[in-house]
Scaffold this active site. Structure first.
Site, mmCIF file in Angstrom:
data_model
loop_
_atom_site.group_PDB
_atom_site.id
_atom_site.type_symbol
_atom_site.label_atom_id
_atom_site.label_comp_id
_atom_site.label_asym_id
_atom_site.label_seq_id
_atom_site.Cartn_x
_atom_site.Cartn_y
_atom_site.Cartn_z
ATOM 1 N N ASP A 121 106.246 28.082 49.992
ATOM 2 C CA ASP A 121 106.935 26.912 49.442
ATOM 3 C C ASP A 121 107.124 27.052 47.937
ATOM 4 O OD1 ASP A 121 104.341 26.699 48.592
ATOM 5 O OD2 ASP A 121 103.997 24.689 49.383
ATOM 6 N N ASP A 197 90.322 30.137 46.319
ATOM 7 C CA ASP A 197 90.739 30.040 44.912
ATOM 8 C C ASP A 197 89.608 29.500 44.031
ATOM 9 O OD1 ASP A 197 91.097 27.691 46.340
ATOM 10 O OD2 ASP A 197 93.032 27.196 45.458
#
Length: 344
Positions: A121, A197
């Site tokens: 995206d 992350d």
């Protein structure tokens, strides 16, 4: 002179064929045939690889129908997700598992030196590849750097100005970033089960290293539907400024970004900046100080910049300093006494 290397550009996908199509179209449009590899000569070219988590048919149909020339791989793992805490979303575990698998696969090819990681995206800027290629060259030259990110967490239109400016940052933001073979050989064997992350941002992984980030973002996200539920999308992410100019960083001397050259100049500039009152206009550089994380949060809120931290590192901070633009002027949000609050 120098050799040619092909860099995989992996697009992590799952079940959003409409988004994936938009990402791939821009990517193909903006991907140069080849670019100079930097110091030591040679060239790099790029190869898109779509890695799908699972087998949702809409994605494989799209790949067959419109992107038959793009490398496509599927990660199929039906084993149950074992969570640390019962309330957690499965998706964060599945995402980490998929990332670990995809990176492991890409680095099986011994000629691959570095990989660009994107999500399904993200729209890339016209000079996304030039920025990444120049950044990868700096990663080879400066061991205090560990990755390059295309994203600026404070990349809102009123907080950025100059598309030519790149910063060092202690905060790894992802959303278009580089994994080198060296870094993968370090992180791959201990890859986490979830929240990859945040895990990367912890001291045992980061080891005091920094990344490069642009002032004006080189990726933006249009993904309102997804694992983080679009919670933050309408207020912040959807308003990010994507760079529109093509700046060929590969044609420039980027050695001012190397730590030994960058730090003295940066620190001197922060030190010399006059302290300004919150909310007042100023000319030239300005600075506001904070002495603890709570104070940082207050300042950040008033300024409209991201106020959270991971492992004690505020988003975009370098040596504890968050740099943004206010009406075009540089504003440094800096720790008093020059001491950061980073976790050791």
């Amino acid at each position: 002179a120098g050799r040619h290397c092909t860099v995989p550009v992996v697009v992590m996908a799952c079940n959003r064929p409409g988004y994936l199509e938009r990402t791939l179209k821009t990517l193909k449009q903006r991907m140069p045939d080849s670019l100079p590899a930097g110091e030591g000569g040679g060239t790099v070219s790029f190869e898109i690889v779509v890695s799908q988590d699972g087998t949702m048919q809409g994605v494989s149909d799209l790949m067959k129908a419109k992107f038959g020339d793009v490398k496509f791989m599927q990660h199929v793992d039906a084993s149950p997700v074992v969570k640390q805490n019962p309330g957690e979303q499965d998706s964060y575990y599945k995402i980490a598992r998929h990332y670990g698998w995809a990176l492991g696969k890409l680095f099986e090819d011994e000629d691959v030196e570095w990989v660009i990681i994107l999500e399904d995206d993200l729209e890339v800027a016209p000079d996304f590849f030039h920025y990444m290629a120049a950044g990868a060259d700096l990663l080879r030259r400066d061991p205090t750097l560990w990755t390059v990110t295309a994203w600026n967490d404070n990349g809102l239109p009123h907080l950025v100005k100059d598309p030519e400016t790149i910063y060092r940052s202690d905060f790894m933001s992802g959303l278009g970033w580089i994994m080198t073979r060296n870094l993968w050989s370090e992180l791959g064997p201990k890859w986490p089960k979830a929240y990859w992350d945040d895990w990367m941002r912890e001291p045992p992984q980061r080891k005091g290293r920094s990344c490069l980030r642009p002032e004006v973002p080189r990726t933006v996200t249009f993904g309102q539907i997804g694992s983080s539920q679009g919670q933050f999308f309408s207020t912040h992410l959807s308003k990010m400024q994507l760079n529109t100019q093509l700046i060929d960083f590969t044609a420039r001397d980027m050695s001012h970004m190397i730590k030994a050259a960058y730090d003295p100049v940066f620190l001197k500039r922060v030190e010399a900046a006059p302290t300004v009152q919150m909310g007042t206009e100023f000319k030239g550089d300005g600075k506001v100080m904070y002495s603890n994380y709570l104070e940082f949060k207050q300042r950040a809120k008033e300024l409209g910049v991201m106020d959270d931290e991971k492992a004690g590192v505020p988003r975009t901070a370098y040596l504890g300093v968050v740099t943004v633009r206010m009406k075009g002027q540089h504003l440094f949000v800096a720790p008093s006494g020059g001491k950061s609050m980073y976790k050791e």
